[in-house]
Design an enzyme around this catalytic site. Structure first.
Site, short mmCIF file in Angstrom:
data_model
loop_
_atom_site.label_atom_id
_atom_site.label_comp_id
_atom_site.label_asym_id
_atom_site.label_seq_id
_atom_site.Cartn_x
_atom_site.Cartn_y
_atom_site.Cartn_z
N ASP A 148 36.10 42.09 31.55
CA ASP A 148 34.63 42.56 31.77
C ASP A 148 34.32 44.06 31.29
O ASP A 148 33.50 44.59 31.47
CB ASP A 148 34.55 42.88 33.44
CG ASP A 148 36.06 43.71 33.94
OD1 ASP A 148 37.09 43.54 33.49
OD2 ASP A 148 35.81 44.42 34.85
N HIS A 149 35.41 44.27 30.34
CA HIS A 149 35.12 45.40 29.45
C HIS A 149 34.95 45.22 27.81
O HIS A 149 34.68 46.27 27.09
CB HIS A 149 36.35 46.82 29.41
CG HIS A 149 36.23 47.30 31.25
ND1 HIS A 149 35.92 48.39 31.50
CD2 HIS A 149 36.71 46.86 32.33
CE1 HIS A 149 35.91 48.54 32.73
NE2 HIS A 149 36.31 47.76 33.04
N HIS A 182 31.27 50.53 38.49
CA HIS A 182 32.44 49.51 38.64
C HIS A 182 32.50 49.18 39.92
O HIS A 182 33.71 48.64 40.49
CB HIS A 182 33.56 50.06 38.03
CG HIS A 182 34.66 48.90 37.44
ND1 HIS A 182 35.56 48.45 38.33
CD2 HIS A 182 34.78 48.29 36.43
CE1 HIS A 182 36.25 47.59 37.82
NE2 HIS A 182 36.00 47.55 36.59
N HIS A 198 46.34 52.07 34.73
CA HIS A 198 45.59 50.62 35.16
C HIS A 198 46.86 49.66 34.82
O HIS A 198 47.99 49.83 34.53
CB HIS A 198 44.47 50.41 34.14
CG HIS A 198 43.60 49.55 34.82
ND1 HIS A 198 43.41 49.39 35.93
CD2 HIS A 198 42.92 48.38 34.14
CE1 HIS A 198 42.59 48.36 36.32
NE2 HIS A 198 42.28 47.55 35.30
N HIS A 236 39.97 49.02 27.47
CA HIS A 236 41.24 48.11 27.70
C HIS A 236 40.79 46.71 27.56
O HIS A 236 39.57 46.49 27.42
CB HIS A 236 41.83 48.58 29.03
CG HIS A 236 41.01 48.02 30.30
ND1 HIS A 236 39.73 48.65 30.37
CD2 HIS A 236 41.47 47.39 31.15
CE1 HIS A 236 39.53 48.24 31.77
NE2 HIS A 236 40.32 47.42 32.18
N HIS A 238 40.79 43.93 29.44
CA HIS A 238 40.39 43.14 30.78
C HIS A 238 38.99 42.73 30.18
O HIS A 238 38.16 43.57 29.83
CB HIS A 238 40.27 43.90 31.99
CG HIS A 238 41.55 43.82 32.58
ND1 HIS A 238 42.11 44.87 33.56
CD2 HIS A 238 42.59 43.12 32.59
CE1 HIS A 238 43.26 44.53 33.90
NE2 HIS A 238 43.74 43.46 33.23
N ASP A 245 38.86 52.02 34.34
CA ASP A 245 39.55 51.53 35.34
C ASP A 245 40.75 52.27 35.44
O ASP A 245 41.62 52.37 34.36
CB ASP A 245 39.78 50.11 34.88
CG ASP A 245 38.64 49.07 35.04
OD1 ASP A 245 37.49 49.36 35.23
OD2 ASP A 245 38.99 47.93 35.21
#
Lengths: 303, 303
Positions: A66-67, A270, A142, A62, A64, A212
Site C-alpha cells: 500500500d506504500h 492511514h 514497523h 517501506h 508494504h 507506518d
C-alpha cells in the site's frame, strides 16, 4: 515560498470508501516531491491536475504494497509520455531489485535516467539537499524496515529593506552583497551595518512524514520541533493491542507524539478500513493535541 | 446459464479520460474469472459492486505493466479481508518470480493457497476445465511473450420436455436417465426414444480474449467461430505503421480478424491515449465488421 502537502492517498492497507493507499505530494517553491506511491497514485495525480513529469524525487518509506505498488505504473507512464529528465527514487535497497525485475520482464528500457538511492533504517541520514531544502530519512519501528522522511527548509538570506537602501541611495549592485552579510560604506565614510539594511528572513519551516510505525521513543528526536507532523493513526485507542501487534499507532498516541516533539500542527492519516467516519479519530487526537487535522485526499496543507 | 463479460479497464498503456488499464471480469453461471489485472483493478471491482473474493481464477496475458500491475494489490487485499479459498493464477512463468519477490520483501505469508499455473506462448493449450467451461490459452504476437485466452462453454445435456413426459406418465425418477440419453420403455412395452422426450440444449457459447497483439495468421485458428471476440484495437488504421512497430492492431484490422474467424460479435478495446473520442474506432471497425461494439468500462456484455 510555497511549502505545501497534497494528500493523494489516506487509506491503510486496502482502498475503501473512495480512499486510496498512501501517497503525498510536496510542493516546495514549485518543485514537486512524492512521498510513497500506493496503487493508483498516477490516477490521483491526474485527478488533482498534477503533471507527473514535474516530480523529480520519489521517496518510498517501506515495501508494504500500500506504500509502493503504484510506483512501477507511474515510472512507466513517465516513460510513455516522453520524459527525458532524471528521476530520483529513494527507498529500501530491495525496491531496486523489484523495479529491475519488472523492467527486465516487460523488456522496457526507460528513456530517462532513473537514479536509485538506497535508504537504511538504522540511523538518521541526509539524503537530498538543494537550494531550498534538506531532506533526511530516519528509522521508524514497523514490521519491516521502514523510514520516515523530514523536509527542512533551508535558512534563507535576509531581504533588503528597500525603504532604507533607497533613502541612503545605495546602488542596486551592492544589494546582493548586503544580503550576504556585507556592510556598506557610503562615499562620506559612513558605515551601514547589513543588519540595519535588511529585514530578517522568514523562519525556516519543516515537515516530517511518519508513514507506518508503532509508537516508540526512538524516532522522536528526528521529528523534534517540526512545523507540520504527518503521523499515521491507523486505529482508535480502544484498538491499542491491535495497533501494537501490527506495528501501528492510535490517534491518541499520534496526539501524544505531536505533544512530546512540540510540533506546531499534526496531520493524521492511514485510516483503517474499519473507520468509515473519521471524526472519532480526529476527536481522539484533538483531545491530546488540539491542533490536529485529518489528512483528506485532494486537500493541500500549508507547512 | 449466465455468460457475461464486465469491462473493468479499457485503456492501453496509461490511464486517461477516466479509462483504466486492462481488466475484464467473466461471469459464467455465477463463477467469476478475471482476465488481466491492470493497476487499480481492485478499485474498479469495488466500484462495480464485485466482491473480489468471489474470483477463483485470474489469467494474465503478459508482463506489460498495464496488464498486471494491479495483481499484487488485489491478492494482498484478498489476504487482508480474510480469504481462505484457493486462488489460481495463470500467467507467464516470470510472474511467479515477481509475486514471490514482493511477498518476500513485504514479509507476507498469504492466509490462503495461491496456486500458480505457468502459461507458454508456443502452442494452444487447455489450462482449466470444470463442469461449465473449458479455458485454453493460445499464442499472440506481441513485443514480449503474450497469450490470449478462450472460454468455451461445455455442451450441456438436453432438457426434459415436461409436456410429453407428463402426458405419457413417466415417473420423475427416470428423467435424469432420459436426459443422459436412455430411452424409456412404458409398462405396455412402448419404447419412447430419449430424443422425443427432450428438447435440445442451448448451443455452447464461446468467448475469446486477444489482449495485445499485432495482426498475424498464427492465432486465428484458436479464435475461429467464437460467439464474442474481444480484440484490442489500439489505433485507427491511419496509424498502421505505429501499430506494427508497437505490435498492436488497428480497428480496421480487428474488424478483418472478426470477419476471417467468423465471430458472431466483436468487442474492441485497449484504446490509445490519443483517442479521447472512441467513435472513429468503432466506425472504422464497423465498416468491415458491422456487429462491433466498444468495450466500455462498467458495461456487461452477453456472450
Amino acid at each position: 515560498m510555497r511549502f505545501e502537502v497534497l494528500i493523494l492517498g489516506s487509506s491503510s492497507a486496502t482502498p475503501i470508501y473512495g480512499r486510496h493507499p498512501t501517497a503525498q505530494l510536496i510542493n516546495i517553491n514549485e518543485q514537486l516531491y512524492l512521498l510513497d506511491c500506493g496503487e493508483g497514485t498516477q490516477v490521483q495525480l491526474i485527478k488533482y491536475g498534477i503533471r507527473s513529469n514535474r516530480i523529480k524525487h520519489i521517496f518510498i518509506s517501506h515495501l508494504h504494497g500500500d506504500h509502493y505498488l503504484g510506483l512501477i505504473g507511474l515510472i512507466s507512464s513517465m516513460h510513455l509520455v516522453g520524459r527525458k529528465e532524471e528521476l530520483h527514487i529513494y527507498g529500501p535497497p530491495a525496491l531496486q531489485e523489484i523495479i529491475d525485475l519488472h523492467f527486465l520482464h516487460s523488456q522496457t528500457v526507460l528513456r530517462y535516467p532513473l537514479l536509485f538511492h538506497p535508504t537504511q533504517d538504522q540511523t538518521g541520514e541526509s539524503i537530498l539537499e538543494n537550494e531550498h531544502i534538506l531532506v533526511s530519512s530516519f528509522p521508524l519501528d514497523h514490521r519491516i524496515a521502514c523510514t520516515g522522511f523530514r523536509f527542512d527548509e533551508k535558512k534563507r538570506m535576509p531581504t533588503i529593506d528597500r525603504t532604507k537602501t533607497e533613502a541612503i541611495g545605495i546602488p542596486t549592485a551592492y544589494l546582493p552583497l548586503i544580503k550576504r552579510g556585507n556592510d556598506y560604506t557610503a562615499s562620506d565614510g559612513t558605515v551601514y551595518r547589513w543588519q540595519e539594511l535588511t529585514l530578517p528572513p522568514p523562519i525556516p519551516r519543516s515537515y516530517a512524514y511518519c508513514s507506518d510505525t508503532v509508537m516508540t521513543e526512538r524516532y522522536l528526536p528526528f521529528i523534534q520541533g517540526v512545523d507540520l507532523l504527518y503521523h499515521e493513526a491507523t486505529f482508535l485507542h480502544d484498538m491499542l493491542n491491535r495497533a501494537v501487534e501490527t506495528f501501528h499507532t492510535t490517534a491518541r498516541q499520534a496526539g501524544q507524539i505531536a505533544t512530546k516533539v512540540q510540533a506546531r500542527k499534526l496531520l493524521i492519516g492511514h485510516y483503517s478500513a474499519r473507520y468509515k467516519d473519521l471524526k472519532p479519530l480526529l476527536e481522539e487526537s484533538k483531545s491530546i493535541f488540539p491542533n490536529t487535522d485529518l489528512a483528506l485526499e485532494g486537500n493541500w496543507y500549508n507547512v
